[in-house]
Design a protein around this motif. Structure first.
Motif, PDB file in Angstrom:
ATOM      1  N   ALA A  25       0.839  -1.199   0.000  1.00  0.00           N
ATOM      2  CA  ALA A  25       0.000   0.000   0.000  1.00  0.00           C
ATOM      3  C   ALA A  25       0.871   1.244   0.000  1.00  0.00           C
ATOM      4  O   ALA A  25       2.000   1.229   0.491  1.00  0.00           O
ATOM      5  CB  ALA A  25      -0.914  -0.005   1.223  1.00  0.00           C
ATOM      6  N   TYR A  26       0.313   2.325  -0.544  1.00  0.00           N
ATOM      7  CA  TYR A  26       1.018   3.600  -0.621  1.00  0.00           C
ATOM      8  C   TYR A  26       0.033   4.732  -0.335  1.00  0.00           C
ATOM      9  O   TYR A  26      -1.053   4.769  -0.907  1.00  0.00           O
ATOM     10  CB  TYR A  26       1.633   3.781  -2.011  1.00  0.00           C
ATOM     11  CG  TYR A  26       2.199   5.163  -2.264  1.00  0.00           C
ATOM     12  CD1 TYR A  26       3.347   5.589  -1.615  1.00  0.00           C
ATOM     13  CD2 TYR A  26       1.587   6.034  -3.146  1.00  0.00           C
ATOM     14  CE1 TYR A  26       3.869   6.855  -1.836  1.00  0.00           C
ATOM     15  CE2 TYR A  26       2.106   7.299  -3.384  1.00  0.00           C
ATOM     16  CZ  TYR A  26       3.248   7.703  -2.728  1.00  0.00           C
ATOM     17  OH  TYR A  26       3.756   8.950  -2.948  1.00  0.00           O
ATOM     18  N   LEU A  53      -3.695  -2.706  -9.561  1.00  0.00           N
ATOM     19  CA  LEU A  53      -3.455  -1.488  -8.794  1.00  0.00           C
ATOM     20  C   LEU A  53      -4.813  -0.840  -8.539  1.00  0.00           C
ATOM     21  O   LEU A  53      -5.593  -0.637  -9.471  1.00  0.00           O
ATOM     22  CB  LEU A  53      -2.547  -0.522  -9.543  1.00  0.00           C
ATOM     23  CG  LEU A  53      -2.268   0.811  -8.841  1.00  0.00           C
ATOM     24  CD1 LEU A  53      -1.535   0.605  -7.517  1.00  0.00           C
ATOM     25  CD2 LEU A  53      -1.470   1.738  -9.755  1.00  0.00           C
ATOM     26  N   LYS A  54      -5.077  -0.535  -7.266  1.00  0.00           N
ATOM     27  CA  LYS A  54      -6.356   0.061  -6.889  1.00  0.00           C
ATOM     28  C   LYS A  54      -6.121   1.395  -6.198  1.00  0.00           C
ATOM     29  O   LYS A  54      -5.083   1.621  -5.593  1.00  0.00           O
ATOM     30  CB  LYS A  54      -7.126  -0.873  -5.944  1.00  0.00           C
ATOM     31  CG  LYS A  54      -7.505  -2.185  -6.601  1.00  0.00           C
ATOM     32  CD  LYS A  54      -8.256  -3.080  -5.658  1.00  0.00           C
ATOM     33  CE  LYS A  54      -8.691  -4.374  -6.359  1.00  0.00           C
ATOM     34  NZ  LYS A  54      -9.467  -5.221  -5.442  1.00  0.00           N
ATOM     35  N   THR A  61     -13.531   1.725   0.053  1.00  0.00           N
ATOM     36  CA  THR A  61     -14.016   1.486  -1.299  1.00  0.00           C
ATOM     37  C   THR A  61     -12.844   1.673  -2.258  1.00  0.00           C
ATOM     38  O   THR A  61     -12.203   2.726  -2.252  1.00  0.00           O
ATOM     39  CB  THR A  61     -15.145   2.475  -1.650  1.00  0.00           C
ATOM     40  OG1 THR A  61     -16.174   2.353  -0.678  1.00  0.00           O
ATOM     41  CG2 THR A  61     -15.695   2.196  -3.038  1.00  0.00           C
ATOM     42  N   TRP A  62     -12.579   0.650  -3.054  1.00  0.00           N
ATOM     43  CA  TRP A  62     -11.413   0.665  -3.946  1.00  0.00           C
ATOM     44  C   TRP A  62     -11.852   0.561  -5.404  1.00  0.00           C
ATOM     45  O   TRP A  62     -12.756  -0.196  -5.736  1.00  0.00           O
ATOM     46  CB  TRP A  62     -10.485  -0.499  -3.604  1.00  0.00           C
ATOM     47  CG  TRP A  62      -9.879  -0.362  -2.250  1.00  0.00           C
ATOM     48  CD1 TRP A  62     -10.422  -0.789  -1.065  1.00  0.00           C
ATOM     49  CD2 TRP A  62      -8.666   0.278  -1.922  1.00  0.00           C
ATOM     50  NE1 TRP A  62      -9.587  -0.454  -0.027  1.00  0.00           N
ATOM     51  CE2 TRP A  62      -8.495   0.199  -0.518  1.00  0.00           C
ATOM     52  CE3 TRP A  62      -7.670   0.917  -2.667  1.00  0.00           C
ATOM     53  CZ2 TRP A  62      -7.390   0.727   0.140  1.00  0.00           C
ATOM     54  CZ3 TRP A  62      -6.570   1.434  -2.016  1.00  0.00           C
ATOM     55  CH2 TRP A  62      -6.438   1.337  -0.639  1.00  0.00           C
ATOM     56  N   TYR A  90      -6.375   9.902  -5.951  1.00  0.00           N
ATOM     57  CA  TYR A  90      -6.739   9.074  -4.806  1.00  0.00           C
ATOM     58  C   TYR A  90      -5.862   9.415  -3.600  1.00  0.00           C
ATOM     59  O   TYR A  90      -4.731   9.871  -3.757  1.00  0.00           O
ATOM     60  CB  TYR A  90      -6.598   7.592  -5.143  1.00  0.00           C
ATOM     61  CG  TYR A  90      -7.591   7.137  -6.189  1.00  0.00           C
ATOM     62  CD1 TYR A  90      -8.917   6.944  -5.852  1.00  0.00           C
ATOM     63  CD2 TYR A  90      -7.204   6.935  -7.499  1.00  0.00           C
ATOM     64  CE1 TYR A  90      -9.850   6.547  -6.804  1.00  0.00           C
ATOM     65  CE2 TYR A  90      -8.120   6.534  -8.462  1.00  0.00           C
ATOM     66  CZ  TYR A  90      -9.433   6.346  -8.102  1.00  0.00           C
ATOM     67  OH  TYR A  90     -10.346   5.959  -9.050  1.00  0.00           O
ATOM     68  N   THR A  91      -6.391   9.158  -2.414  1.00  0.00           N
ATOM     69  CA  THR A  91      -5.623   9.401  -1.194  1.00  0.00           C
ATOM     70  C   THR A  91      -4.852   8.153  -0.770  1.00  0.00           C
ATOM     71  O   THR A  91      -3.943   8.252   0.041  1.00  0.00           O
ATOM     72  CB  THR A  91      -6.537   9.848  -0.039  1.00  0.00           C
ATOM     73  OG1 THR A  91      -7.530   8.850   0.186  1.00  0.00           O
ATOM     74  CG2 THR A  91      -7.204  11.184  -0.361  1.00  0.00           C
ATOM     75  N   GLN A  92      -5.209   6.983  -1.317  1.00  0.00           N
ATOM     76  CA  GLN A  92      -4.537   5.732  -0.984  1.00  0.00           C
ATOM     77  C   GLN A  92      -4.474   4.847  -2.223  1.00  0.00           C
ATOM     78  O   GLN A  92      -5.386   4.869  -3.051  1.00  0.00           O
ATOM     79  CB  GLN A  92      -5.292   5.004   0.124  1.00  0.00           C
ATOM     80  CG  GLN A  92      -5.389   5.782   1.414  1.00  0.00           C
ATOM     81  CD  GLN A  92      -6.300   5.091   2.404  1.00  0.00           C
ATOM     82  OE1 GLN A  92      -6.173   3.895   2.625  1.00  0.00           O
ATOM     83  NE2 GLN A  92      -7.221   5.839   2.983  1.00  0.00           N
ATOM     84  N   TYR A  93      -3.400   4.066  -2.292  1.00  0.00           N
ATOM     85  CA  TYR A  93      -3.209   3.136  -3.397  1.00  0.00           C
ATOM     86  C   TYR A  93      -2.831   1.775  -2.832  1.00  0.00           C
ATOM     87  O   TYR A  93      -2.191   1.682  -1.779  1.00  0.00           O
ATOM     88  CB  TYR A  93      -2.085   3.615  -4.323  1.00  0.00           C
ATOM     89  CG  TYR A  93      -2.405   4.931  -4.999  1.00  0.00           C
ATOM     90  CD1 TYR A  93      -2.986   4.960  -6.255  1.00  0.00           C
ATOM     91  CD2 TYR A  93      -2.129   6.136  -4.370  1.00  0.00           C
ATOM     92  CE1 TYR A  93      -3.292   6.168  -6.870  1.00  0.00           C
ATOM     93  CE2 TYR A  93      -2.424   7.347  -4.978  1.00  0.00           C
ATOM     94  CZ  TYR A  93      -3.000   7.353  -6.228  1.00  0.00           C
ATOM     95  OH  TYR A  93      -3.301   8.540  -6.823  1.00  0.00           O
TER      96      TYR A  93
END
Length: 167
Positions: A25-26, A53-54, A61-62, A90-93
């Protein structure tokens, strides 16, 4: 730069180390940075062949923003770059591998949000004209917003209750 979650060997800038991994995660240091490319470096055995990759705004929710299958690496410790098929702010990957391959390195390449020329906090009542790069930091805008030619509006929390129009 940002926060990574996964085996340390994948983020140590050393392709001589590797780890078996199912996902990493990033989280960018600044929300709204756009990950437009990422790299995967093969190891000496058990290389990845597929992944997804999401991206997420809330960590619950991805959305799938890139997917690869049938990937091969021509040599050990090869670094391959991949362009994200559907980039967004996005704020998260999260990069989810098929199975649990051994990977040497993973890197997320993000285009940073431009520096703010004006930052608005608190509550603003009335119309807002956006010229340059305007950032809303946990701000509420009650009224119409007009984004003028060459202007950009970024929101880091808060809300806009009026219509938003752009040129």
């Amino acid at each position: 730069t940002g926060k990574v979650d996964g085996p340390a060997a994948l983020f140590d800038n050393n392709s001589g180390t590797a780890a078996a991994v199912s996902a990493v995660a990033y989280t960018p240091n600044r929300p709204n940075d756009v990950v437009s490319f990422y790299t995967v470096t093969s190891s000496t055995a058990g290389n990845p062949t597929g992944w997804v990759l999401k991206g997420s705004f809330d960590g619950k929710t991805w959305a799938t923003i890139d997917s690869r299958q049938g990937q091969t690496f021509q040599w050990q410790r090869q670094t391959r770059a991949f362009q994200v098929a559907n980039p967004s702010r996005y704020t998260q990957y999260r990069l989810e591998f098929t199975g649990t391959p051994t990977v040497a390195e993973v890197e997320f390449l993000a285009k940073p949000t431009p520096a703010c020329t004006q930052t608005i906090t608190g509550t603003r009542n009335g119309p807002l004209q956006v010229n340059g790069v305007v950032c809303l930091q946990d701000a509420t805008v009650n009224g119409p917003v007009q984004i003028n030619a060459g202007g950009s509006l970024y929101s880091f929390g808060g809300s806009i209750t009026g219509p938003v129009n752009g040129v």
